[in-house]
Design a protein around this motif. Sequence first.
Motif, PDB file in Angstrom:
ATOM      1  N   THR A  49       0.806  -1.219   0.000  1.00 42.80           N
ATOM      2  CA  THR A  49       0.000   0.000   0.000  1.00 42.80           C
ATOM      3  C   THR A  49       0.839   1.269   0.000  1.00 42.80           C
ATOM      4  N   HIS A  50       2.151   1.149   0.024  1.00 36.37           N
ATOM      5  CA  HIS A  50       3.053   2.265   0.303  1.00 36.37           C
ATOM      6  C   HIS A  50       2.729   3.558  -0.438  1.00 36.37           C
ATOM      7  N   CYS A  51       2.467   3.502  -1.715  1.00 39.17           N
ATOM      8  CA  CYS A  51       2.178   4.717  -2.496  1.00 39.17           C
ATOM      9  C   CYS A  51       0.740   4.746  -2.987  1.00 39.17           C
ATOM     10  N   GLY A  52      -0.135   4.047  -2.299  1.00 38.59           N
ATOM     11  CA  GLY A  52      -1.520   3.925  -2.721  1.00 38.59           C
ATOM     12  C   GLY A  52      -1.769   2.508  -3.205  1.00 38.59           C
ATOM     13  N   LEU A  69      -6.903   3.393  -4.967  1.00 37.85           N
ATOM     14  CA  LEU A  69      -7.098   4.121  -3.720  1.00 37.85           C
ATOM     15  C   LEU A  69      -5.809   4.786  -3.272  1.00 37.85           C
ATOM     16  N   ASP A  70      -5.897   6.054  -2.910  1.00 30.99           N
ATOM     17  CA  ASP A  70      -4.794   6.745  -2.244  1.00 30.99           C
ATOM     18  C   ASP A  70      -5.361   7.949  -1.512  1.00 30.99           C
ATOM     19  N   PRO A  77      -4.771   5.328   1.734  1.00 30.44           N
ATOM     20  CA  PRO A  77      -5.836   6.088   2.400  1.00 30.44           C
ATOM     21  C   PRO A  77      -5.751   5.937   3.921  1.00 30.44           C
ATOM     22  N   THR A  78      -6.354   6.864   4.628  1.00 25.38           N
ATOM     23  CA  THR A  78      -6.432   6.799   6.083  1.00 25.38           C
ATOM     24  C   THR A  78      -7.050   5.466   6.488  1.00 25.38           C
ATOM     25  N   GLY A  79      -6.465   4.844   7.491  1.00 27.56           N
ATOM     26  CA  GLY A  79      -6.977   3.580   7.986  1.00 27.56           C
ATOM     27  C   GLY A  79      -6.318   2.354   7.391  1.00 27.56           C
ATOM     28  N   TRP A  80      -5.459   2.552   6.394  1.00 30.79           N
ATOM     29  CA  TRP A  80      -4.728   1.447   5.778  1.00 30.79           C
ATOM     30  C   TRP A  80      -3.313   1.403   6.333  1.00 30.79           C
ATOM     31  N   GLY A  81      -2.752   0.193   6.438  1.00 35.19           N
ATOM     32  CA  GLY A  81      -1.365   0.034   6.863  1.00 35.19           C
ATOM     33  C   GLY A  81      -0.414   0.561   5.799  1.00 35.19           C
ATOM     34  N   VAL A  97      -9.951 -10.375  -5.388  1.00 35.28           N
ATOM     35  CA  VAL A  97     -10.580  -9.509  -4.394  1.00 35.28           C
ATOM     36  C   VAL A  97      -9.792  -9.609  -3.094  1.00 35.28           C
ATOM     37  N   PHE A  98      -9.351  -8.441  -2.603  1.00 37.38           N
ATOM     38  CA  PHE A  98      -8.647  -8.350  -1.321  1.00 37.38           C
ATOM     39  C   PHE A  98      -9.643  -7.857  -0.288  1.00 37.38           C
ATOM     40  N   HIS A  99      -9.621  -8.487   0.898  1.00 40.53           N
ATOM     41  CA  HIS A  99     -10.399  -7.965   2.020  1.00 40.53           C
ATOM     42  C   HIS A  99      -9.636  -8.232   3.312  1.00 40.53           C
ATOM     43  N   ASP A 100      -9.935  -7.427   4.334  1.00 41.35           N
ATOM     44  CA  ASP A 100      -9.225  -7.567   5.602  1.00 41.35           C
ATOM     45  C   ASP A 100     -10.191  -7.458   6.770  1.00 41.35           C
TER      46      ASP A 100
END
Length: 122
Positions: A49-52, A69-70, A77-81, A97-100
């Motif tokens: 997720t480093h740059c979006g 997303l960024d 985005p806020t709330g992401w690691g 599909v990614f989900h957490d």
Amino acid sequence: MATRCGRGIAAAAALAVLTGCALPAAPQNSVPASSTTSAASGVPFALFTHCGIYEAQVQGSFFVADEPLDDGHGNPPTGWGNPYQPGIMTVEGQRAVFHDDSGHTVTFHERAGATGFLRTCS
């Protein structure tokens, strides 16, 4: 934007999304590679997720986010690691599909024949 490359988190079975700098010590996927044309159950995945959130490499294939997303400044985005978000990736056909556990979901579609990522961080 200050970028930090070289950090990573341990994950049991993971690949990473690359939207930029060289992947930080990327977690390794212990799931056997298989064709993305067959259905697969979800596997643990560390989403880069480093740059979006723009792309992912899953089971040797490259996927692009249906809705990138960024935060508007080249960060997740806020709330992401950062640099990774642990979760589950499920591949069915040309869709991943990614989900957490935080409720994030990102849908990707395969870039058939791709041999690399489209974007890199500056």
